[in-house]
Design a protein around this motif. Structure first.
Motif, PDB file in Angstrom:
ATOM      1  N   LYS A 643       0.829  -1.200   0.000  1.00  0.00           N
ATOM      2  CA  LYS A 643       0.000   0.000   0.000  1.00  0.00           C
ATOM      3  C   LYS A 643       0.867   1.254   0.000  1.00  0.00           C
ATOM      4  CE  LYS A 643      -3.681   2.308   2.507  1.00  0.00           C
ATOM      5  NZ  LYS A 643      -4.583   2.272   3.676  1.00  0.00           N
ATOM      6  N   TYR A 644       1.915   1.255   0.877  1.00  0.00           N
ATOM      7  CA  TYR A 644       2.785   2.443   0.939  1.00  0.00           C
ATOM      8  C   TYR A 644       3.559   2.623  -0.366  1.00  0.00           C
ATOM      9  CZ  TYR A 644       1.945   3.521   5.837  1.00  0.00           C
ATOM     10  OH  TYR A 644       1.373   3.885   7.018  1.00  0.00           O
ATOM     11  N   TRP A 645       3.979   1.526  -0.931  1.00  0.00           N
ATOM     12  CA  TRP A 645       4.699   1.613  -2.220  1.00  0.00           C
ATOM     13  C   TRP A 645       3.798   2.179  -3.295  1.00  0.00           C
ATOM     14  CZ3 TRP A 645       3.665  -0.900  -6.808  1.00  0.00           C
ATOM     15  CH2 TRP A 645       4.574  -0.753  -7.810  1.00  0.00           C
ATOM     16  N   ASP A 646       2.565   1.735  -3.301  1.00  0.00           N
ATOM     17  CA  ASP A 646       1.619   2.205  -4.314  1.00  0.00           C
ATOM     18  C   ASP A 646       1.360   3.687  -4.144  1.00  0.00           C
ATOM     19  OD1 ASP A 646      -0.341   1.609  -6.476  1.00  0.00           O
ATOM     20  OD2 ASP A 646      -1.809   2.199  -4.940  1.00  0.00           O
ATOM     21  N   GLU A 647       1.227   4.160  -2.915  1.00  0.00           N
ATOM     22  CA  GLU A 647       0.994   5.577  -2.663  1.00  0.00           C
ATOM     23  C   GLU A 647       2.211   6.399  -3.066  1.00  0.00           C
ATOM     24  OE1 GLU A 647      -1.705   7.144  -1.697  1.00  0.00           O
ATOM     25  OE2 GLU A 647      -2.891   5.277  -1.565  1.00  0.00           O
ATOM     26  N   ALA A 648       3.405   5.875  -2.807  1.00  0.00           N
ATOM     27  CA  ALA A 648       4.637   6.613  -3.162  1.00  0.00           C
ATOM     28  C   ALA A 648       4.758   6.762  -4.663  1.00  0.00           C
ATOM     29  CB  ALA A 648       5.875   5.902  -2.590  1.00  0.00           C
ATOM     30  N   GLU A 649       4.424   5.733  -5.406  1.00  0.00           N
ATOM     31  CA  GLU A 649       4.490   5.782  -6.857  1.00  0.00           C
ATOM     32  C   GLU A 649       3.519   6.812  -7.400  1.00  0.00           C
ATOM     33  OE1 GLU A 649       6.379   4.273  -9.261  1.00  0.00           O
ATOM     34  OE2 GLU A 649       7.635   3.682  -7.568  1.00  0.00           O
ATOM     35  N   LYS A 650       2.349   6.844  -6.831  1.00  0.00           N
ATOM     36  CA  LYS A 650       1.354   7.812  -7.288  1.00  0.00           C
ATOM     37  C   LYS A 650       1.838   9.230  -7.032  1.00  0.00           C
ATOM     38  CE  LYS A 650      -2.690   4.882  -6.676  1.00  0.00           C
ATOM     39  NZ  LYS A 650      -3.944   4.678  -5.939  1.00  0.00           N
ATOM     40  N   LEU A 651       2.521   9.478  -5.895  1.00  0.00           N
ATOM     41  CA  LEU A 651       3.021  10.817  -5.559  1.00  0.00           C
ATOM     42  C   LEU A 651       4.147  11.229  -6.500  1.00  0.00           C
ATOM     43  CD1 LEU A 651       2.975  13.275  -3.679  1.00  0.00           C
ATOM     44  CD2 LEU A 651       4.505  12.018  -2.139  1.00  0.00           C
ATOM     45  N   ARG A 652       5.009  10.269  -6.800  1.00  0.00           N
ATOM     46  CA  ARG A 652       6.130  10.570  -7.689  1.00  0.00           C
ATOM     47  C   ARG A 652       5.628  10.964  -9.063  1.00  0.00           C
ATOM     48  NH1 ARG A 652       8.908   8.042 -11.414  1.00  0.00           N
ATOM     49  NH2 ARG A 652       7.701   6.145 -11.088  1.00  0.00           N
ATOM     50  N   GLU A 653       4.663  10.215  -9.587  1.00  0.00           N
ATOM     51  CA  GLU A 653       4.130  10.523 -10.913  1.00  0.00           C
ATOM     52  C   GLU A 653       3.500  11.899 -10.921  1.00  0.00           C
ATOM     53  OE1 GLU A 653       1.431   7.403 -11.885  1.00  0.00           O
ATOM     54  OE2 GLU A 653       3.028   5.909 -12.199  1.00  0.00           O
ATOM     55  N   LYS A 654       2.897  12.280  -9.860  1.00  0.00           N
ATOM     56  CA  LYS A 654       2.235  13.583  -9.794  1.00  0.00           C
ATOM     57  C   LYS A 654       3.254  14.708  -9.797  1.00  0.00           C
ATOM     58  CE  LYS A 654      -1.387  15.984  -7.303  1.00  0.00           C
ATOM     59  NZ  LYS A 654      -2.333  15.972  -6.187  1.00  0.00           N
ATOM     60  N   LEU A 655       4.356  14.500  -9.082  1.00  0.00           N
ATOM     61  CA  LEU A 655       5.391  15.542  -9.023  1.00  0.00           C
ATOM     62  C   LEU A 655       6.036  15.729 -10.383  1.00  0.00           C
ATOM     63  CD1 LEU A 655       7.066  14.770  -5.573  1.00  0.00           C
ATOM     64  CD2 LEU A 655       5.617  16.704  -6.159  1.00  0.00           C
ATOM     65  N   GLU A 656       6.257  14.655 -11.065  1.00  0.00           N
ATOM     66  CA  GLU A 656       6.863  14.764 -12.383  1.00  0.00           C
ATOM     67  C   GLU A 656       5.962  15.528 -13.325  1.00  0.00           C
ATOM     68  OE1 GLU A 656       7.821  10.872 -13.665  1.00  0.00           O
ATOM     69  OE2 GLU A 656       9.574  10.677 -12.360  1.00  0.00           O
ATOM     70  N   LYS A 657       4.676  15.292 -13.229  1.00  0.00           N
ATOM     71  CA  LYS A 657       3.744  16.009 -14.086  1.00  0.00           C
ATOM     72  C   LYS A 657       3.743  17.479 -13.771  1.00  0.00           C
ATOM     73  CE  LYS A 657       0.558  12.218 -14.895  1.00  0.00           C
ATOM     74  NZ  LYS A 657      -0.800  11.707 -14.706  1.00  0.00           N
ATOM     75  N   LYS A 658       3.947  17.838 -12.539  1.00  0.00           N
ATOM     76  CA  LYS A 658       3.951  19.237 -12.152  1.00  0.00           C
ATOM     77  C   LYS A 658       5.133  19.965 -12.743  1.00  0.00           C
ATOM     78  CE  LYS A 658       0.361  19.300  -9.383  1.00  0.00           C
ATOM     79  NZ  LYS A 658      -0.778  20.189  -9.547  1.00  0.00           N
ATOM     80  N   LYS A 659       6.256  19.234 -12.821  1.00  0.00           N
ATOM     81  CA  LYS A 659       7.474  19.899 -13.294  1.00  0.00           C
ATOM     82  C   LYS A 659       7.476  20.055 -14.796  1.00  0.00           C
ATOM     83  CE  LYS A 659      10.414  18.395  -9.456  1.00  0.00           C
ATOM     84  NZ  LYS A 659      11.639  17.649  -9.059  1.00  0.00           N
TER      85      LYS A 659
END
Length: 680
Positions: A643-659
């Motif tokens: 679950k934590y891994w899945d949440e971390a992946e989702k956060l990383r993808e979001k940050l990349e999109k922001k940049k």
């Protein structure tokens, strides 16, 4: 009509010797010596009592009769038509009455001497046994010849005859028998037998005799009446004929070599006209009053009229003649007429047909050994016990009581019952030995009806479908079709009339409540349709009753019950949460998914472990439970890590999109990027 009324009336006639007839108990109050002929000064002597015709009134309406017993004498004044009692009405020894005649200015009375009956003895006899009167009475013997529960039959032997008189007496009643005093006079009802009890082998009866039971009777003529004083009247003649004679008939009597004829000319209520012939020469015409004994001049004959029946133009005549007189009997034919009828002539199948047979002898002669046979046709069965009757004697101008028997039909239709057959002998056929046979008219036109069974069905139509159950809305109309089917049979004799359907509807339905059907014959089908209006929302049952008349007008009613149902209640949607459990094979996946979605799955996992432990086979390795717990914990931790891994992946993808910068767009300010990072 349903009756079973099975009623049979059989006439039973009992006749005894004509010179000693039996009389019914209801008529017996006194023993009686009838019509004692006394001229002025003549005496009638009965035992110790003497009755003297002493005087008569000038108008011949009143006579003085002197009654004496020994030295005592009592004058009695007797008026015609009245009865005088001696010595008193309260305690009579005799009851006297007279008829007074003026014959050539010479008075003649016909005196009735009556003595009241009294009980002499009570006797119980077995069949075949005799009873003899006490010694102080005439030597009369009574033999019980037959005894039943209903009646007893006796033979009575008198001292002057070896031929008994037979009398049958019903239980609870009595009959009297006459005693012959002389050739001219009888002591009527002298012996009276009353049966008080009887069975199949014995009878108990009472014996009654007159208060003055003497049979020593004589007439003493006086010089005033032309006889010799103190002399007993000589019985120069004997009774040679005692029977009926009809107007116009001649009775031949041969005295030595001379033949005399007595011819009855006419009859009225009080007298008869008689002609007497000697050979072909007429001796004379004589009027003989009832009860009078008339000597015929210049002949050895005397004639007496005992009874007249003007309606039949006949009289009961006694003829006295010298001993040895030959009497040629008068042979009369019987005229038997039979009729058959039924009540009623139209019946229902299963009802009883009461058939009435009447037989009448309209002739002047008696009939003998009469046999009556009634018909039983096909399609009928006999319900009563008999359809035939026999009679030993059937007198002239006699009608039998109604002979009744009962039939029951087994089929519908119109039938002929048939004819009654009567066979018999009469005076003429007895000479030839050939029985006569007569038939009634045939009984025809008997009609037998029946009711067919009727089945009723109903269908309702709501504009879409037909059925015994339909739906409709309030305010709509529903058509109802009724079908009536009659069972197979004969439509001419199996039907119902004035049939009507009566509908029973609730207040939610309106429409025609009485539906005429009319006549329904066997094998017929009738269809009727009515329109019903739905008034309001309801579940409405339409019931019906069939009423009708049978072919003879009898009323019938059949409750048909509920035939159709109309539902006018609109449907309603009801939402209800229903808990659905997974199938057994789905449980592992369902448990795993459930645990993974919990923030703290450990309590549930431990509870599941405790539940499953009871269903697992026991293990000897103590580390195995720990291993299972470890595996479950590992599974839980693995799930958490995933679950934590899945949440971390989702956060990383979001940050990349922001940049990433959008093409053609302006770059964001550094302050905005920092703010977004802080939010993240």
């Amino acid at each position: 009509m349903k009756k079973l009324a099975a009623l049979i009336l059989v006439g039973l006639f009992l006749f005894v010797a004509p010179n000693v007839p039996a009389v019914s108990a209801e008529e017996v109050l006194y023993a009686k010596i009838s019509s004692v002929n006394l001229g002025l000064g003549d005496k009638a002597v009965l035992g110790p009592y003497t009755f003297t015709f002493a005087d008569v009134s000038p108008d011949f309406t009143t006579a003085r009769i002197s009654v004496s017993a020994g030295r005592e004498s009592s004058p009695l004044i007797l008026e015609e038509g009245k009865t005088v009692y001696y010595p008193s009405e309260q305690n009579p020894t005799f009851a006297l009455s007279v008829v007074i005649w003026n014959i050539k200015n010479k008075p003649v009375v016909y005196l009735d001497i009556m003595s009241p009956l009294k009980l002499i003895d009570t006797v119980t006899l077995q069949e075949g046994k005799y009873y003899t009167l006490p010694s102080n009475f005439p030597r009369i013997k009574v033999k019980l010849t037959r005894s039943t529960n209903d009646y007893a039959t006796f033979d009575v032997y008198f001292p002057y005859s070896s031929i008994p008189t037979t009398v049958r007496v019903s239980k609870g009643s009595g009959k009297g028998v006459n005693y012959k005093l002389s050739s001219e006079y009888y002591y009527q009802n002298y012996l009276y037998i009353k049966v008080t009890d009887s069975d199949s082998s014995s009878a108990t009866f009472e014996v009654w005799l007159p208060k003055v039971a003497s049979t020593d009777f004589k007439i003493i003529k006086s010089s005033q009446s032309g006889g010799s004083s103190g002399a007993t009247a000589q019985n120069e003649t004997l009774l040679v004929y005692n029977g009926l004679m009809y107007a116009g008939e001649r009775l031949p009597l041969k005295v030595d070599d001379t033949t005399y004829y007595v011819k009855l000319i006419s009859v009225v209520s009080t007298k008869a006209s008689v002609e007497v012939y000697k050979g072909s020469a007429k001796v004379g015409t004589y009027f003989v009053n009832v009860g009078e004994v008339k000597p015929i001049p210049d002949t050895p004959l005397k004639v007496s009229i005992q009874k007249t029946e003007p309606q039949y133009s006949r009289a009961t005549m006694l003829v006295y003649a010298p001993d040895g007189t030959q009497v040629t009997p008068i042979l009369r034919p019987a005229d038997i007429v039979a009729e058959i009828d039924a009540m009623p002539k139209e019946i229902m199948l299963g009802d009883s047909l009461v058939v009435v047979v009447s037989v009448e002898n309209q002739g002047k002669g008696d009939a003998y050994d009469v046999a009556v046979a009634a018909p039983v046709p096909d399609n009928f069965e006999l319900v009563s016990l008999t359809k035939s009757w026999t009679f030993k004697t059937f007198p002239a101008f006699t009608k039998m009581p109604a002979l009744i028997y009962v039939l029951k039909p087994t089929k519908v239709g119109e039938f002929d019952i048939g004819k009654v057959t009567v066979t018999f002998y009469d005076d003429k056929s007895l000479e030839t030995g050939q029985k006569k046979t007569v038939y009634s008219k045939s009984l025809t036109g008997i009609k037998v009806y029946n009711i067919p069974s009727i089945k009723v069905a109903a269908q309702a139509y709501n504009g879409t479908v037909w059925g015994e159950y339909v739906t409709a809305k309030a305010g709509e109309a529903v058509s109802v079709k009724f079908t009536l089917r009659a069972s197979e049979g004969n439509p001419d004799y199996e039907f119902v009339r004035n049939a009507t359907l009566i509908l029973d509807m609730p207040d939610s339905i309106s429409g025609e409540a009485v539906v005429p059907v009319g006549t329904v014959k066997a094998g017929e089908t009738k269809t009727l349709q009515v329109k019903l209006n739905v008034l309001k929302e309801s579940l409405s049952n339409v019931r019906a009753t069939l009423v009708y008349l049978d072919p003879l007008g009898g009323k019938h009613r059949i409750e048909l019950g509920n035939l159709v149902t109309i539902n006018s209640i609109p449907p309603r949607v009801i939402t209800k949460e229903v808990k659905v459990w997974p199938a057994p094979e789905e449980l592992p996946t369902y448990v795993n998914k459930t645990l993974s979605e919990l923030d703290d799955p450990t309590p549930l996992a431990e509870e599941l472990a405790n539940i499953t432990a009871g269903y697992l086979p026991p293990e000897s390795n103590p580390w195995k439970p720990l291993a299972i717990v470890f595996l479950l914990a590992a599974a839980v931790l693995g799930g958490v890590a995933y679950k934590y891994w899945d949440e971390a992946e989702k956060l990383r993808e979001k940050l990349e999109k922001k940049k990433q910068r959008r093409p053609g767009g302006l770059p964001k300010k550094d302050e905005e990027e920092e703010k977004e990072e802080e939010q993240l």
